[in-house]
Design an enzyme around this catalytic site. Structure first.
Site, PDB file in Angstrom:
ATOM      1  N   SER A 231       0.832  -1.208   0.000  1.00 16.85           N
ATOM      2  CA  SER A 231       0.000   0.000   0.000  1.00 16.85           C
ATOM      3  C   SER A 231       0.866   1.257   0.000  1.00 16.85           C
ATOM      4  CB  SER A 231      -0.952   0.008   1.195  1.00 16.85           C
ATOM      5  OG  SER A 231      -0.219  -0.044   2.403  1.00 16.85           O
TER       6      SER A 231
ATOM      7  N   HIS B  35       1.835   4.243   4.554  1.00 19.39           N
ATOM      8  CA  HIS B  35       1.214   5.104   3.546  1.00 19.39           C
ATOM      9  C   HIS B  35       1.939   6.439   3.449  1.00 19.39           C
ATOM     10  CE1 HIS B  35      -2.894   2.889   4.053  1.00 19.39           C
ATOM     11  NE2 HIS B  35      -1.961   2.135   3.484  1.00 19.39           N
TER      12      HIS B  35
END
Length: 115
Positions: A38, A94
């Site tokens: 991610s 992230h």
């Protein structure tokens, strides 16, 4: 590179958070699993948003939103999740991926010829 760096950010965050004025109950557990994929996706998205900030994205195919605004919302969501630490989402990964996207954009911005 973005996946590796974002994974490192996720692993290092509990040590960094212990030095910050974040309540202990909001810190992430040091042994949460981490994949890094991610963060790599966030690097690609951040690079695209920085390259084309006025590009319109249709949210749910109905609402036109500039990509810079949507990117700001995603970053704010991850910063809030990083502070509260109440989910098992890799918010530090992230944000690490976002920094890799920013670094790539800055590095490629200096090039005079685009391929």
């Amino acid at each position: 590179a973005a996946g590796i760096f974002s994974g490192f950010c996720q692993i290092a965050w509990p040590s960094v958070a212990s030095a910050l004025p974040i309540p202990a109950k909001y810190r992430m557990w040091a042994y949460d699993l981490n994949l890094g994929a991610s963060g790599a996706i966030n690097a690609i998205v951040a690079y695209n948003i920085l390259t084309f900030p006025s590009r319109i994205i249709l949210v749910w195919f109905l609402f036109p939103v500039p990509s810079a605004f949507l990117g700001t919302l995603f970053l704010a969501k991850d910063l809030h999740g990083l502070y509260t630490g109440q989910s098992h989402i890799g918010n530090a990964a992230h944000i690490g991926g976002t920094f890799v996207g920013l670094a790539a954009w800055l590095a490629l911005k200096r090039r005079s010829v685009w391929y």
